[in-house]
Design a protein around this motif. Structure first.
Motif, PDB file in Angstrom:
ATOM      1  N   PHE A   1      35.591  33.343  48.913  1.00  0.00           N
ATOM      2  CA  PHE A   1      35.660  35.289  49.051  1.00  0.00           C
ATOM      3  C   PHE A   1      36.420  35.948  47.512  1.00  0.00           C
ATOM      4  O   PHE A   1      37.139  35.816  47.379  1.00  0.00           O
ATOM      5  CB  PHE A   1      36.093  35.989  49.726  1.00  0.00           C
ATOM      6  CG  PHE A   1      35.091  36.012  50.745  1.00  0.00           C
ATOM      7  CD1 PHE A   1      34.113  37.502  51.525  1.00  0.00           C
ATOM      8  CD2 PHE A   1      35.664  35.101  52.381  1.00  0.00           C
ATOM      9  CE1 PHE A   1      33.418  37.145  52.832  1.00  0.00           C
ATOM     10  CE2 PHE A   1      34.686  35.310  53.534  1.00  0.00           C
ATOM     11  CZ  PHE A   1      33.151  35.991  53.190  1.00  0.00           C
ATOM     12  N   LEU A   2      35.522  37.039  46.824  1.00  0.00           N
ATOM     13  CA  LEU A   2      35.224  37.603  46.132  1.00  0.00           C
ATOM     14  C   LEU A   2      35.667  39.351  46.760  1.00  0.00           C
ATOM     15  O   LEU A   2      34.553  39.820  46.821  1.00  0.00           O
ATOM     16  CB  LEU A   2      35.114  37.157  44.649  1.00  0.00           C
ATOM     17  CG  LEU A   2      35.468  38.830  43.774  1.00  0.00           C
ATOM     18  CD1 LEU A   2      37.197  38.350  43.435  1.00  0.00           C
ATOM     19  CD2 LEU A   2      34.565  38.274  41.794  1.00  0.00           C
ATOM     20  N   ALA A   3      36.791  39.643  47.119  1.00  0.00           N
ATOM     21  CA  ALA A   3      36.528  41.034  47.513  1.00  0.00           C
ATOM     22  C   ALA A   3      37.894  42.216  45.773  1.00  0.00           C
ATOM     23  O   ALA A   3      36.410  42.889  45.354  1.00  0.00           O
ATOM     24  CB  ALA A   3      37.244  41.526  48.616  1.00  0.00           C
TER      25      ALA A   3
ATOM     26  N   LYS B   1      35.199  45.929  44.285  1.00  0.00           N
ATOM     27  CA  LYS B   1      35.750  46.521  42.419  1.00  0.00           C
ATOM     28  C   LYS B   1      36.089  44.508  42.160  1.00  0.00           C
ATOM     29  O   LYS B   1      36.281  44.659  40.750  1.00  0.00           O
ATOM     30  CB  LYS B   1      36.845  47.301  42.209  1.00  0.00           C
ATOM     31  CG  LYS B   1      38.099  46.842  42.924  1.00  0.00           C
ATOM     32  CD  LYS B   1      39.621  47.553  42.129  1.00  0.00           C
ATOM     33  CE  LYS B   1      40.833  47.664  43.107  1.00  0.00           C
ATOM     34  NZ  LYS B   1      41.761  48.878  43.504  1.00  0.00           N
ATOM     35  N   GLY B   2      36.451  43.938  42.634  1.00  0.00           N
ATOM     36  CA  GLY B   2      37.291  42.049  42.397  1.00  0.00           C
ATOM     37  C   GLY B   2      36.073  42.046  41.019  1.00  0.00           C
ATOM     38  O   GLY B   2      36.691  41.302  40.031  1.00  0.00           O
ATOM     39  N   ARG B   3      34.855  42.071  41.193  1.00  0.00           N
ATOM     40  CA  ARG B   3      33.867  41.439  40.068  1.00  0.00           C
ATOM     41  C   ARG B   3      34.338  42.093  38.239  1.00  0.00           C
ATOM     42  O   ARG B   3      34.727  41.492  37.620  1.00  0.00           O
ATOM     43  CB  ARG B   3      32.409  40.798  40.105  1.00  0.00           C
ATOM     44  CG  ARG B   3      32.216  40.862  39.229  1.00  0.00           C
ATOM     45  CD  ARG B   3      30.418  40.488  39.395  1.00  0.00           C
ATOM     46  NE  ARG B   3      29.633  39.934  38.288  1.00  0.00           N
ATOM     47  CZ  ARG B   3      29.130  38.002  38.772  1.00  0.00           C
ATOM     48  NH1 ARG B   3      28.986  38.351  39.253  1.00  0.00           N
ATOM     49  NH2 ARG B   3      28.688  37.556  37.848  1.00  0.00           N
TER      50      ARG B   3
ATOM     51  N   ARG C   1      36.797  44.194  37.835  1.00  0.00           N
ATOM     52  CA  ARG C   1      38.284  44.106  37.530  1.00  0.00           C
ATOM     53  C   ARG C   1      38.663  43.025  36.926  1.00  0.00           C
ATOM     54  O   ARG C   1      39.010  42.668  35.591  1.00  0.00           O
ATOM     55  CB  ARG C   1      38.832  44.184  38.598  1.00  0.00           C
ATOM     56  CG  ARG C   1      40.105  44.033  38.671  1.00  0.00           C
ATOM     57  CD  ARG C   1      40.626  44.319  40.040  1.00  0.00           C
ATOM     58  NE  ARG C   1      42.521  43.477  40.107  1.00  0.00           N
ATOM     59  CZ  ARG C   1      43.701  43.333  40.475  1.00  0.00           C
ATOM     60  NH1 ARG C   1      43.434  43.634  41.940  1.00  0.00           N
ATOM     61  NH2 ARG C   1      44.709  43.111  40.537  1.00  0.00           N
ATOM     62  N   LEU C   2      37.884  41.569  37.332  1.00  0.00           N
ATOM     63  CA  LEU C   2      37.981  39.898  36.314  1.00  0.00           C
ATOM     64  C   LEU C   2      37.194  40.031  35.331  1.00  0.00           C
ATOM     65  O   LEU C   2      37.374  39.881  34.232  1.00  0.00           O
ATOM     66  CB  LEU C   2      37.786  39.055  37.541  1.00  0.00           C
ATOM     67  CG  LEU C   2      37.964  38.911  38.673  1.00  0.00           C
ATOM     68  CD1 LEU C   2      37.624  38.196  39.755  1.00  0.00           C
ATOM     69  CD2 LEU C   2      39.742  39.089  38.409  1.00  0.00           C
ATOM     70  N   VAL C   3      36.278  40.818  35.427  1.00  0.00           N
ATOM     71  CA  VAL C   3      35.184  41.009  33.433  1.00  0.00           C
ATOM     72  C   VAL C   3      35.587  41.688  33.078  1.00  0.00           C
ATOM     73  O   VAL C   3      35.960  41.268  32.163  1.00  0.00           O
ATOM     74  CB  VAL C   3      33.804  41.684  33.720  1.00  0.00           C
ATOM     75  CG1 VAL C   3      32.904  41.191  33.260  1.00  0.00           C
ATOM     76  CG2 VAL C   3      32.560  40.235  35.243  1.00  0.00           C
ATOM     77  N   GLU C   4      36.704  42.766  33.058  1.00  0.00           N
ATOM     78  CA  GLU C   4      37.137  43.524  32.167  1.00  0.00           C
ATOM     79  C   GLU C   4      37.884  43.092  31.483  1.00  0.00           C
ATOM     80  O   GLU C   4      38.740  43.584  30.439  1.00  0.00           O
ATOM     81  CB  GLU C   4      37.422  44.958  32.979  1.00  0.00           C
ATOM     82  CG  GLU C   4      36.569  45.972  33.153  1.00  0.00           C
ATOM     83  CD  GLU C   4      36.752  47.116  34.224  1.00  0.00           C
ATOM     84  OE1 GLU C   4      37.935  47.261  34.084  1.00  0.00           O
ATOM     85  OE2 GLU C   4      35.306  47.806  34.301  1.00  0.00           O
ATOM     86  N   ALA C   5      38.832  41.882  33.012  1.00  0.00           N
ATOM     87  CA  ALA C   5      39.762  41.203  32.052  1.00  0.00           C
ATOM     88  C   ALA C   5      39.921  40.579  31.194  1.00  0.00           C
ATOM     89  O   ALA C   5      40.459  39.435  30.234  1.00  0.00           O
ATOM     90  CB  ALA C   5      41.032  41.179  33.120  1.00  0.00           C
ATOM     91  N   GLY C   6      38.210  39.969  31.158  1.00  0.00           N
ATOM     92  CA  GLY C   6      38.146  38.760  29.730  1.00  0.00           C
ATOM     93  C   GLY C   6      37.373  37.767  31.034  1.00  0.00           C
ATOM     94  O   GLY C   6      37.049  36.793  30.001  1.00  0.00           O
ATOM     95  N   TYR C   7      37.686  37.868  32.194  1.00  0.00           N
ATOM     96  CA  TYR C   7      37.091  36.339  32.709  1.00  0.00           C
ATOM     97  C   TYR C   7      35.635  36.152  33.154  1.00  0.00           C
ATOM     98  O   TYR C   7      34.985  37.731  33.407  1.00  0.00           O
ATOM     99  CB  TYR C   7      37.559  36.160  34.237  1.00  0.00           C
ATOM    100  CG  TYR C   7      39.491  35.761  33.921  1.00  0.00           C
ATOM    101  CD1 TYR C   7      39.441  35.125  33.490  1.00  0.00           C
ATOM    102  CD2 TYR C   7      40.137  36.880  34.526  1.00  0.00           C
ATOM    103  CE1 TYR C   7      40.879  35.327  33.373  1.00  0.00           C
ATOM    104  CE2 TYR C   7      41.747  37.103  33.860  1.00  0.00           C
ATOM    105  CZ  TYR C   7      41.847  35.658  33.928  1.00  0.00           C
ATOM    106  OH  TYR C   7      43.233  35.998  32.923  1.00  0.00           O
ATOM    107  N   LYS C   8      35.067  34.712  33.310  1.00  0.00           N
ATOM    108  CA  LYS C   8      33.930  34.689  33.962  1.00  0.00           C
ATOM    109  C   LYS C   8      33.678  34.180  34.865  1.00  0.00           C
ATOM    110  O   LYS C   8      34.355  33.563  35.710  1.00  0.00           O
ATOM    111  CB  LYS C   8      33.050  33.471  32.277  1.00  0.00           C
ATOM    112  CG  LYS C   8      31.901  33.702  32.655  1.00  0.00           C
ATOM    113  CD  LYS C   8      30.791  33.172  31.848  1.00  0.00           C
ATOM    114  CE  LYS C   8      29.762  32.724  31.943  1.00  0.00           C
ATOM    115  NZ  LYS C   8      28.726  33.545  32.977  1.00  0.00           N
TER     116      LYS C   8
END
Ligand code: G4P
Length: 193
Positions: free
Chosen positions: A126-128, A160-162, A164-171
């Protein structure tokens, strides 16, 4: 991924407007045939990216991550959830707070399993809010590894997970993306695979 989306519609139960129960094939009982197809889908996607290790977080990430690792012919590293800090030079730890479950734990990685320069894909169920994936990335990077991507089975896109991760530079690559959850309602937006 059509197979996963259809299985969620058939077997998933929204417990509230934010929590989906999928214990018949992911979280309690596990369906190996679906996990195998998930492993193939992730492996096909990451195959050309020269992955050295697949990393997951115990417990429910293990099944899909193992099939992914098997398909890619690389080791699977399982990040452990400890309840207390373990002192010592050979492990890295970070505190994770689960908003869904109201618990916290020390996510733990033994340094010997990620080498500097390792190219890593993280697989989780899961991504929450992105707490677990952010913490896992932090530990991998603390060992000198590179996070090539984060593969998720079920993304709750309304949390907000996606972002947050995309803003941090992760795909982030998600097989099912739920845009809206309510009693008796599961709505999707377009998945990544
Ligand atoms: P986050 O990492 O994205 O911030 O997620 P969060 O802390 O909110 O979620 C923590 C735990 O709750 C994770 O399991 C996650 O898989 C699970 N979870 C989150 N949302 C849902 C949901 O809608 N349905 C279900 N069934 N689980 C959800 P965990 O504690 O790591 O459990 P396990 O892997 O040991 O099974």
């Amino acid at each position: 991924m059509r197979l996963l989306e259809d299985t969620i519609l058939k077997e998933g139960t929204p417990l509230s407007d934010s929590v989906l129960k999928v214990d018949t094939f992911i979280n309690h009982q596990v369906d190996p045939s679906i996990m195998k197809e998930i492993g193939k889908a992730f492996a096909d996607y990451y195959r050309e990216k020269h992955i050295d290790k697949v990393v997951t977080i115990e417990t429910s990430g293990i099944a899909p991550a193992l099939f992914t690792a098997e398909e890619l012919a690389v080791p699977l590293v399982i990040l452990k959830k400890q309840t207390s800090k373990i002192l010592g030079d050979d492990v890295v730890q970070t505190n994770i707070t689960s908003f869904t479950k109201g618990t916290s734990y020390e996510l733990t990685l033994s340094r010997k399993f990620i080498s500097p320069g390792d190219n890593v894909v993280i697989i989780d169920d899961f991504l929450a809010n992105g707490e677990a994936a952010s913490g896992a990335s932090k530990l991998i990077e603390a060992c000198g590894g590179h996070v090539e991507g984060i593969g998720i089975l079920i993304e709750k896109s309304f949390q907000k997970g996606r972002n947050r991760l995309v803003e941090a530079g992760y795909k982030v690559t998600s097989l099912a993306r739920i845009s809206h959850l309510a009693k008796g309602v599961i709505e999707y937006c377009e998945a990544d695979l």
